[in-house]
Design a protein around this motif. Sequence first.
Motif, PDB file in Angstrom:
ATOM      1  N   GLY A 247      25.502  -7.785  63.981  1.00  0.00           N
ATOM      2  CA  GLY A 247      26.341  -8.714  64.737  1.00  0.00           C
ATOM      3  C   GLY A 247      27.570  -7.992  65.258  1.00  0.00           C
ATOM      4  N   VAL A 248      27.782  -8.093  66.566  1.00  0.00           N
ATOM      5  CA  VAL A 248      28.903  -7.377  67.190  1.00  0.00           C
ATOM      6  C   VAL A 248      29.606  -8.248  68.229  1.00  0.00           C
ATOM      7  CG1 VAL A 248      27.902  -5.081  66.859  1.00  0.00           C
ATOM      8  CG2 VAL A 248      27.409  -6.332  68.961  1.00  0.00           C
ATOM      9  N   TYR A 249      30.870  -7.912  68.443  1.00  0.00           N
ATOM     10  CA  TYR A 249      31.649  -8.505  69.526  1.00  0.00           C
ATOM     11  C   TYR A 249      31.877  -7.414  70.557  1.00  0.00           C
ATOM     12  CZ  TYR A 249      35.470 -10.215  72.308  1.00  0.00           C
ATOM     13  OH  TYR A 249      36.241 -10.597  73.376  1.00  0.00           O
ATOM     14  N   VAL A 250      31.685  -7.756  71.842  1.00  0.00           N
ATOM     15  CA  VAL A 250      31.888  -6.799  72.933  1.00  0.00           C
ATOM     16  C   VAL A 250      32.892  -7.407  73.912  1.00  0.00           C
ATOM     17  CG1 VAL A 250      30.802  -5.412  74.720  1.00  0.00           C
ATOM     18  CG2 VAL A 250      29.492  -6.033  72.680  1.00  0.00           C
ATOM     19  N   SER A 251      33.996  -6.717  74.133  1.00  0.00           N
ATOM     20  CA  SER A 251      35.033  -7.199  75.047  1.00  0.00           C
ATOM     21  C   SER A 251      34.644  -6.925  76.499  1.00  0.00           C
ATOM     22  CB  SER A 251      36.365  -6.519  74.743  1.00  0.00           C
ATOM     23  OG  SER A 251      36.295  -5.138  75.078  1.00  0.00           O
ATOM     24  N   LEU A 252      35.327  -7.594  77.405  1.00  0.00           N
ATOM     25  CA  LEU A 252      35.066  -7.364  78.837  1.00  0.00           C
ATOM     26  C   LEU A 252      35.360  -5.925  79.233  1.00  0.00           C
ATOM     27  CD1 LEU A 252      36.425 -10.611  80.531  1.00  0.00           C
ATOM     28  CD2 LEU A 252      34.047  -9.882  80.304  1.00  0.00           C
ATOM     29  N   SER A 253      36.408  -5.345  78.679  1.00  0.00           N
ATOM     30  CA  SER A 253      36.750  -3.966  79.047  1.00  0.00           C
ATOM     31  C   SER A 253      35.653  -2.989  78.614  1.00  0.00           C
ATOM     32  CB  SER A 253      38.100  -3.557  78.471  1.00  0.00           C
ATOM     33  OG  SER A 253      38.096  -3.647  77.072  1.00  0.00           O
ATOM     34  N   VAL A 254      34.997  -3.262  77.494  1.00  0.00           N
ATOM     35  CA  VAL A 254      33.887  -2.407  77.055  1.00  0.00           C
ATOM     36  C   VAL A 254      32.707  -2.552  78.003  1.00  0.00           C
ATOM     37  CG1 VAL A 254      32.185  -2.031  75.211  1.00  0.00           C
ATOM     38  CG2 VAL A 254      34.609  -2.283  74.653  1.00  0.00           C
ATOM     39  N   TRP A 255      32.383  -3.779  78.416  1.00  0.00           N
ATOM     40  CA  TRP A 255      31.297  -3.971  79.394  1.00  0.00           C
ATOM     41  C   TRP A 255      31.605  -3.220  80.690  1.00  0.00           C
ATOM     42  CZ3 TRP A 255      27.062  -5.293  77.286  1.00  0.00           C
ATOM     43  CH2 TRP A 255      26.966  -6.297  76.322  1.00  0.00           C
TER      44      TRP A 255
ATOM     45  N   MET B 278      23.548  -8.747  76.489  1.00  0.00           N
ATOM     46  CA  MET B 278      24.469  -9.875  76.347  1.00  0.00           C
ATOM     47  C   MET B 278      23.794 -11.113  75.762  1.00  0.00           C
ATOM     48  SD  MET B 278      26.748  -9.932  79.796  1.00  0.00           S
ATOM     49  CE  MET B 278      27.867  -8.615  80.219  1.00  0.00           C
ATOM     50  N   LYS B 279      22.518 -11.272  76.038  1.00  0.00           N
ATOM     51  CA  LYS B 279      21.802 -12.471  75.597  1.00  0.00           C
ATOM     52  C   LYS B 279      21.195 -12.330  74.197  1.00  0.00           C
ATOM     53  CE  LYS B 279      20.940 -14.331  80.169  1.00  0.00           C
ATOM     54  NZ  LYS B 279      19.951 -14.584  81.211  1.00  0.00           N
ATOM     55  N   MET B 280      21.387 -11.191  73.555  1.00  0.00           N
ATOM     56  CA  MET B 280      20.904 -11.031  72.180  1.00  0.00           C
ATOM     57  C   MET B 280      21.708 -11.961  71.277  1.00  0.00           C
ATOM     58  SD  MET B 280      20.527  -6.888  71.975  1.00  0.00           S
ATOM     59  CE  MET B 280      20.082  -6.913  70.250  1.00  0.00           C
ATOM     60  N   ASN B 281      21.050 -12.602  70.346  1.00  0.00           N
ATOM     61  CA  ASN B 281      21.743 -13.569  69.493  1.00  0.00           C
ATOM     62  C   ASN B 281      22.749 -12.930  68.541  1.00  0.00           C
ATOM     63  OD1 ASN B 281      19.942 -12.452  67.709  1.00  0.00           O
ATOM     64  ND2 ASN B 281      19.126 -14.379  66.961  1.00  0.00           N
ATOM     65  N   VAL B 282      22.756 -11.617  68.408  1.00  0.00           N
ATOM     66  CA  VAL B 282      23.716 -10.930  67.546  1.00  0.00           C
ATOM     67  C   VAL B 282      24.894 -10.345  68.329  1.00  0.00           C
ATOM     68  CG1 VAL B 282      22.052 -10.408  65.722  1.00  0.00           C
ATOM     69  CG2 VAL B 282      22.366  -8.795  67.637  1.00  0.00           C
ATOM     70  N   VAL B 283      24.913 -10.570  69.638  1.00  0.00           N
ATOM     71  CA  VAL B 283      25.991 -10.054  70.484  1.00  0.00           C
ATOM     72  C   VAL B 283      26.865 -11.214  70.934  1.00  0.00           C
ATOM     73  CG1 VAL B 283      26.536  -8.877  72.657  1.00  0.00           C
ATOM     74  CG2 VAL B 283      24.621  -8.080  71.254  1.00  0.00           C
ATOM     75  N   VAL B 284      28.151 -11.109  70.628  1.00  0.00           N
ATOM     76  CA  VAL B 284      29.131 -12.109  71.044  1.00  0.00           C
ATOM     77  C   VAL B 284      30.028 -11.454  72.085  1.00  0.00           C
ATOM     78  CG1 VAL B 284      31.059 -13.554  70.292  1.00  0.00           C
ATOM     79  CG2 VAL B 284      29.074 -13.237  68.798  1.00  0.00           C
ATOM     80  N   THR B 285      30.261 -12.164  73.164  1.00  0.00           N
ATOM     81  CA  THR B 285      31.069 -11.630  74.253  1.00  0.00           C
ATOM     82  C   THR B 285      31.811 -12.789  74.914  1.00  0.00           C
ATOM     83  OG1 THR B 285      30.954 -10.105  76.137  1.00  0.00           O
ATOM     84  CG2 THR B 285      29.246 -11.792  76.006  1.00  0.00           C
ATOM     85  N   PRO B 286      32.892 -12.515  75.628  1.00  0.00           N
ATOM     86  CA  PRO B 286      33.597 -13.608  76.310  1.00  0.00           C
ATOM     87  C   PRO B 286      32.658 -14.379  77.235  1.00  0.00           C
ATOM     88  CG  PRO B 286      34.922 -11.610  76.340  1.00  0.00           C
ATOM     89  CD  PRO B 286      33.582 -11.236  75.799  1.00  0.00           C
ATOM     90  N   GLU B 287      32.899 -15.682  77.350  1.00  0.00           N
ATOM     91  CA  GLU B 287      32.036 -16.546  78.163  1.00  0.00           C
ATOM     92  C   GLU B 287      31.875 -16.064  79.598  1.00  0.00           C
ATOM     93  OE1 GLU B 287      32.752 -20.734  78.142  1.00  0.00           O
ATOM     94  OE2 GLU B 287      33.193 -20.705  75.996  1.00  0.00           O
ATOM     95  N   ASP B 288      32.934 -15.533  80.164  1.00  0.00           N
ATOM     96  CA  ASP B 288      32.864 -15.137  81.570  1.00  0.00           C
ATOM     97  C   ASP B 288      32.169 -13.798  81.795  1.00  0.00           C
ATOM     98  OD1 ASP B 288      34.999 -13.894  80.348  1.00  0.00           O
ATOM     99  OD2 ASP B 288      36.443 -14.354  81.918  1.00  0.00           O
ATOM    100  N   ALA B 289      31.663 -13.161  80.752  1.00  0.00           N
ATOM    101  CA  ALA B 289      30.967 -11.885  80.920  1.00  0.00           C
ATOM    102  C   ALA B 289      29.678 -12.054  81.726  1.00  0.00           C
ATOM    103  CB  ALA B 289      30.674 -11.246  79.566  1.00  0.00           C
ATOM    104  N   LEU B 290      28.907 -13.091  81.435  1.00  0.00           N
ATOM    105  CA  LEU B 290      27.678 -13.323  82.211  1.00  0.00           C
ATOM    106  C   LEU B 290      27.994 -13.673  83.654  1.00  0.00           C
ATOM    107  CD1 LEU B 290      25.374 -15.145  79.642  1.00  0.00           C
ATOM    108  CD2 LEU B 290      24.959 -12.948  80.741  1.00  0.00           C
ATOM    109  N   TRP B 291      29.058 -14.436  83.866  1.00  0.00           N
ATOM    110  CA  TRP B 291      29.494 -14.758  85.232  1.00  0.00           C
ATOM    111  C   TRP B 291      29.839 -13.464  85.971  1.00  0.00           C
ATOM    112  CZ3 TRP B 291      34.055 -13.718  87.772  1.00  0.00           C
ATOM    113  CH2 TRP B 291      34.210 -14.346  89.007  1.00  0.00           C
ATOM    114  N   ALA B 292      30.603 -12.587  85.314  1.00  0.00           N
ATOM    115  CA  ALA B 292      30.985 -11.318  85.931  1.00  0.00           C
ATOM    116  C   ALA B 292      29.757 -10.459  86.217  1.00  0.00           C
ATOM    117  CB  ALA B 292      31.964 -10.570  85.030  1.00  0.00           C
ATOM    118  N   LEU B 293      28.791 -10.464  85.314  1.00  0.00           N
ATOM    119  CA  LEU B 293      27.562  -9.705  85.529  1.00  0.00           C
ATOM    120  C   LEU B 293      26.796 -10.241  86.732  1.00  0.00           C
ATOM    121  CD1 LEU B 293      25.579  -7.516  84.705  1.00  0.00           C
ATOM    122  CD2 LEU B 293      24.597  -9.132  83.051  1.00  0.00           C
TER     123      LEU B 293
END
Length: 91
Positions: free
Chosen positions: A31-39, A65-80
């Motif tokens: 389980g990991v958190y990924v920030s927008l700056s890392v993406w 991003m869609k892996m159930n063990v990856v948490v990222t800010p909500e707007d990451a998918l929008w940005a992608l």
Amino acid sequence: MRAVDTNILARFILNDDDEQTLIANDVIRGGVYVSLSVWMELVWLLSARYRFSRMMIGEALDATMKMNVVVTPEDALWALDRYRLGEDSRT
């Protein structure tokens, strides 16, 4: 849950070094958190250093991003989605 940096995600996506990829897989599975700056840094790395196409980057990041063990800010998918449409390069 750990916050991860670009190196962990790069090893996970590139799968280019057996030992490092195994470590990255283990970290991400926990389980990991990924920030927008890392993406953003990962996009730069994959495009500039590894010459991945926009489509390849989009697919790799979307799947990660869609892996159930990856948490990222909500707007990451929008940005992608915007990135896939080339919105990042318009003036």
